[in-house]
Design a protein around this motif. Structure first.
Motif, PDB file in Angstrom:
ATOM      1  N   LEU A  19       0.692  -0.966  -0.036  1.00 51.14           N
ATOM      2  CA  LEU A  19      -0.439   0.067  -0.829  1.00 51.14           C
ATOM      3  C   LEU A  19       0.846   1.027  -0.341  1.00 51.14           C
ATOM      4  CD1 LEU A  19      -3.058  -0.874   2.707  1.00 51.14           C
ATOM      5  CD2 LEU A  19      -3.541  -0.842   0.276  1.00 51.14           C
ATOM      6  N   SER A  20       2.060   0.933   0.155  1.00 53.44           N
ATOM      7  CA  SER A  20       3.006   2.022   0.444  1.00 53.44           C
ATOM      8  C   SER A  20       3.022   2.497  -1.480  1.00 53.44           C
ATOM      9  CB  SER A  20       4.353   2.131   0.776  1.00 53.44           C
ATOM     10  OG  SER A  20       4.030   1.998   2.325  1.00 53.44           O
ATOM     11  N   CYS A  21       3.427   1.979  -2.019  1.00 51.83           N
ATOM     12  CA  CYS A  21       2.940   2.158  -3.141  1.00 51.83           C
ATOM     13  C   CYS A  21       2.019   3.421  -4.155  1.00 51.83           C
ATOM     14  CB  CYS A  21       3.297   0.830  -4.399  1.00 51.83           C
ATOM     15  SG  CYS A  21       4.646   0.596  -4.102  1.00 51.83           S
ATOM     16  N   TYR A  22       0.704   3.725  -3.097  1.00 46.74           N
ATOM     17  CA  TYR A  22      -0.226   3.575  -3.359  1.00 46.74           C
ATOM     18  C   TYR A  22      -0.726   5.110  -2.854  1.00 46.74           C
ATOM     19  CZ  TYR A  22      -1.962  -0.725  -5.298  1.00 46.74           C
ATOM     20  OH  TYR A  22      -2.413  -1.707  -6.071  1.00 46.74           O
ATOM     21  N   LYS A  23      -0.354   6.514  -3.614  1.00 48.31           N
ATOM     22  CA  LYS A  23      -1.626   7.611  -3.272  1.00 48.31           C
ATOM     23  C   LYS A  23      -1.843   7.686  -1.981  1.00 48.31           C
ATOM     24  CE  LYS A  23      -0.747   9.708  -7.787  1.00 48.31           C
ATOM     25  NZ  LYS A  23      -1.625  10.368  -8.630  1.00 48.31           N
ATOM     26  N   GLU A  24      -1.493   7.922  -1.191  1.00 48.69           N
ATOM     27  CA  GLU A  24      -1.512   7.562   0.450  1.00 48.69           C
ATOM     28  C   GLU A  24      -3.232   8.212   1.086  1.00 48.69           C
ATOM     29  OE1 GLU A  24      -0.044   7.885   5.413  1.00 48.69           O
ATOM     30  OE2 GLU A  24       1.043   6.078   2.998  1.00 48.69           O
ATOM     31  N   ARG A  25      -2.844   9.617   0.524  1.00 42.14           N
ATOM     32  CA  ARG A  25      -4.176  10.380   0.855  1.00 42.14           C
ATOM     33  C   ARG A  25      -5.643   9.436   0.140  1.00 42.14           C
ATOM     34  NH1 ARG A  25      -5.668  16.314   0.448  1.00 42.14           N
ATOM     35  NH2 ARG A  25      -2.742  16.506   1.495  1.00 42.14           N
ATOM     36  N   GLN A  26      -5.728   9.073  -0.520  1.00 46.64           N
ATOM     37  CA  GLN A  26      -7.137   8.763  -1.878  1.00 46.64           C
ATOM     38  C   GLN A  26      -7.006   6.801  -1.379  1.00 46.64           C
ATOM     39  OE1 GLN A  26      -5.721   8.044  -5.707  1.00 46.64           O
ATOM     40  NE2 GLN A  26      -7.547   8.158  -6.782  1.00 46.64           N
ATOM     41  N   MET A  27      -5.687   6.508  -0.603  1.00 41.89           N
ATOM     42  CA  MET A  27      -5.898   5.212  -0.707  1.00 41.89           C
ATOM     43  C   MET A  27      -6.590   4.627   0.231  1.00 41.89           C
ATOM     44  SD  MET A  27      -6.419   2.285  -1.500  1.00 41.89           S
ATOM     45  CE  MET A  27      -5.500   2.361  -3.515  1.00 41.89           C
ATOM     46  N   ILE A 206      -2.106   6.363 -12.359  1.00 39.20           N
ATOM     47  CA  ILE A 206      -2.990   7.675 -11.415  1.00 39.20           C
ATOM     48  C   ILE A 206      -2.783   6.699 -10.168  1.00 39.20           C
ATOM     49  CG2 ILE A 206      -3.801   8.702 -13.599  1.00 39.20           C
ATOM     50  CD1 ILE A 206      -6.214   7.058 -12.805  1.00 39.20           C
ATOM     51  N   TYR A 207      -3.025   5.698  -9.923  1.00 38.36           N
ATOM     52  CA  TYR A 207      -3.243   5.661  -8.678  1.00 38.36           C
ATOM     53  C   TYR A 207      -2.114   5.319  -7.681  1.00 38.36           C
ATOM     54  CZ  TYR A 207      -8.144   5.267  -9.936  1.00 38.36           C
ATOM     55  OH  TYR A 207      -9.165   5.712 -10.930  1.00 38.36           O
ATOM     56  N   ALA A 212       6.542   4.175  -7.554  1.00 34.99           N
ATOM     57  CA  ALA A 212       6.400   3.525  -7.410  1.00 34.99           C
ATOM     58  C   ALA A 212       6.256   3.167  -9.006  1.00 34.99           C
ATOM     59  CB  ALA A 212       4.805   2.714  -7.012  1.00 34.99           C
ATOM     60  N   LYS A 213       5.846   4.313  -9.970  1.00 35.29           N
ATOM     61  CA  LYS A 213       5.398   4.503 -11.467  1.00 35.29           C
ATOM     62  C   LYS A 213       7.030   4.165 -12.209  1.00 35.29           C
ATOM     63  CE  LYS A 213       3.267   8.090 -11.516  1.00 35.29           C
ATOM     64  NZ  LYS A 213       1.448   9.382 -11.303  1.00 35.29           N
ATOM     65  N   LYS A 214       7.824   5.253 -11.591  1.00 33.26           N
ATOM     66  CA  LYS A 214       9.193   5.240 -12.631  1.00 33.26           C
ATOM     67  C   LYS A 214       9.571   3.530 -13.004  1.00 33.26           C
ATOM     68  CE  LYS A 214      10.660   9.487 -11.149  1.00 33.26           C
ATOM     69  NZ  LYS A 214      11.487  10.549  -9.902  1.00 33.26           N
ATOM     70  N   GLY A 215      10.230   3.037 -11.079  1.00 34.37           N
ATOM     71  CA  GLY A 215      10.281   1.704 -11.246  1.00 34.37           C
ATOM     72  C   GLY A 215       9.524   0.276 -11.971  1.00 34.37           C
ATOM     73  N   MET A 216       7.875   1.821 -12.264  1.00 33.81           N
ATOM     74  CA  MET A 216       7.348   0.552 -13.327  1.00 33.81           C
ATOM     75  C   MET A 216       7.320   0.419 -14.499  1.00 33.81           C
ATOM     76  SD  MET A 216       3.744   0.260 -11.025  1.00 33.81           S
ATOM     77  CE  MET A 216       2.363  -0.137 -12.161  1.00 33.81           C
ATOM     78  N   TYR A 217       7.681   2.204 -15.159  1.00 36.44           N
ATOM     79  CA  TYR A 217       8.440   2.359 -16.450  1.00 36.44           C
ATOM     80  C   TYR A 217       9.698   1.402 -17.006  1.00 36.44           C
ATOM     81  CZ  TYR A 217       4.615   6.496 -16.249  1.00 36.44           C
ATOM     82  OH  TYR A 217       4.016   7.331 -15.703  1.00 36.44           O
ATOM     83  N   HIS A 218      10.166   1.600 -15.939  1.00 38.73           N
ATOM     84  CA  HIS A 218      11.540   0.816 -16.808  1.00 38.73           C
ATOM     85  C   HIS A 218      11.624  -1.222 -16.355  1.00 38.73           C
ATOM     86  CE1 HIS A 218      14.487   3.640 -15.973  1.00 38.73           C
ATOM     87  NE2 HIS A 218      14.032   3.720 -14.607  1.00 38.73           N
ATOM     88  N   LEU A 219      10.752  -1.385 -15.807  1.00 36.69           N
ATOM     89  CA  LEU A 219      10.419  -3.074 -15.824  1.00 36.69           C
ATOM     90  C   LEU A 219       9.566  -2.718 -17.119  1.00 36.69           C
ATOM     91  CD1 LEU A 219       9.541  -3.510 -12.046  1.00 36.69           C
ATOM     92  CD2 LEU A 219      11.158  -4.713 -13.600  1.00 36.69           C
ATOM     93  N   PHE A 220       8.659  -1.873 -17.613  1.00 35.93           N
ATOM     94  CA  PHE A 220       7.824  -1.853 -18.846  1.00 35.93           C
ATOM     95  C   PHE A 220       8.571  -1.950 -19.662  1.00 35.93           C
ATOM     96  CE2 PHE A 220       4.392  -0.110 -17.059  1.00 35.93           C
ATOM     97  CZ  PHE A 220       3.174  -1.300 -16.467  1.00 35.93           C
ATOM     98  N   THR A 235      -4.620  10.002 -19.314  1.00 30.75           N
ATOM     99  CA  THR A 235      -3.986  11.010 -17.949  1.00 30.75           C
ATOM    100  C   THR A 235      -2.629  11.310 -17.269  1.00 30.75           C
ATOM    101  OG1 THR A 235      -5.609   9.807 -15.784  1.00 30.75           O
ATOM    102  CG2 THR A 235      -6.471  11.763 -16.612  1.00 30.75           C
ATOM    103  N   GLU A 236      -2.034   9.689 -18.156  1.00 34.30           N
ATOM    104  CA  GLU A 236      -0.649   9.337 -17.623  1.00 34.30           C
ATOM    105  C   GLU A 236       0.195   9.262 -18.599  1.00 34.30           C
ATOM    106  OE1 GLU A 236      -2.740   5.315 -15.629  1.00 34.30           O
ATOM    107  OE2 GLU A 236      -2.380   5.284 -17.737  1.00 34.30           O
ATOM    108  N   GLN A 237       0.572  10.142 -19.287  1.00 33.25           N
ATOM    109  CA  GLN A 237       1.501  10.385 -20.354  1.00 33.25           C
ATOM    110  C   GLN A 237       2.818  10.334 -19.501  1.00 33.25           C
ATOM    111  OE1 GLN A 237      -0.597  14.321 -22.174  1.00 33.25           O
ATOM    112  NE2 GLN A 237       0.608  13.381 -23.611  1.00 33.25           N
TER     113      GLN A 237
END
Length: 257
Positions: A19-27, A206-207, A212-220, A235-237
């Protein structure tokens, strides 16, 4: 409610969902609302309930993964995929493409991919890997029964050709379903498929937090062949795609360098 950091740690131990990889306030707001709805007073009590109640755990994971999906979402982007991206991929990699639909939710997206690809090649030659964290939505995807609202943006030719109306619902045909292999997969911890020609991951990044996103872009990027393509949501450019080994091919489409 109690200590949210401790709650996150316990959830990771139980589910391997970080859950630390999700935007905290929203989650946190979503989780607090779910716990309150169940009449549970604290995070500790909720964790204890999750340990013993399989249905409660399934509800929690489903709620967590925020499944919002529809066929042909953002039609102009699918037109770019059909008119520019697929022809490019076929020219570059031949007529058998390895495609991964990540965070596929109830299957709307991979099934849309199949129907578009069938304009170019026979259904018998289409194979798509479709993954999601949520086992319940994958089961719905495999059933392939959708309401009219899910299909509202889909071209009428596809609805007529690939669905059978059952009451107020629409059942997708088996020859389309056979083209998709559904698997459970956690984008934050599980190994990614390799040597993909196209990865479609839309409206889920976006969530996640920026780290977390940076790590996923490298993995993709690692999961794609050279010159392969990543297709993201409206919304994810990606800011500074070169940092992750991509160049912008079209809006929302990124080519691996």
């Amino acid at each position: 409610m109690g200590d949210y950091e401790l709650f996150k740690s316990k959830i990771f131990q139980m589910t391997k969902i970080d859950l630390s990889c999700y935007k905290e306030r929203q989650m946190k707001r979503r989780i607090d609302a779910l716990i309150t709805k169940r009449g549970i007073k604290s995070y500790d009590a909720y964790v204890n309930a999750l340990r013993t109640d399989v249905e409660l755990m399934e509800e929690f994971v489903t709620y967590l993964t925020i499944n919002v999906s529809e066929f042909y979402r953002n039609p102009e982007q699918w037109k770019v995929l059909e008119n520019e991206i697929f022809p490019y991929l076929f020219e570059r990699f031949g007529n058998t493409l390895k495609i991964w639909s990540a965070a596929c939710s109830t299957g709307d997206e991979p099934y849309t991919l199949v129907m578009l690809l069938a304009k170019f090649i026979p259904l018998s030659r289409i194979k798509i890997i479709a993954t999601d964290l949520d086992k319940q939505v994958l089961e719905k995807a495999q059933i392939g029964l959708y309401d009219e609202k899910s299909l509202k943006g889909l071209p009428k030719e596809f609805v007529q050709k690939y669905f059978t109306k059952i009451g107020s619902s629409y059942q997708i045909h088996d020859d389309v379903k056979k083209c998709v292999q559904f698997k459970q997969h956690n984008l934050l911890k599980d190994p990614y498929p390799s040597q993909c020609d196209l990865i479609v991951c839309r409206n889920v990044m976006i969530y996640f937090t920026e780290d977390a996103k940076k790590g996923m872009y490298h993995l993709f990027n690692d999961a794609l062949k050279k010159d392969g393509m990543l297709f993201v949501g409206s919304t994810e450019q990606i800011i500074a795609p070169a940092d992750y080994g991509f160049t912008t091919y079209r809006s929302f489409f990124y080519k691996k360098d």
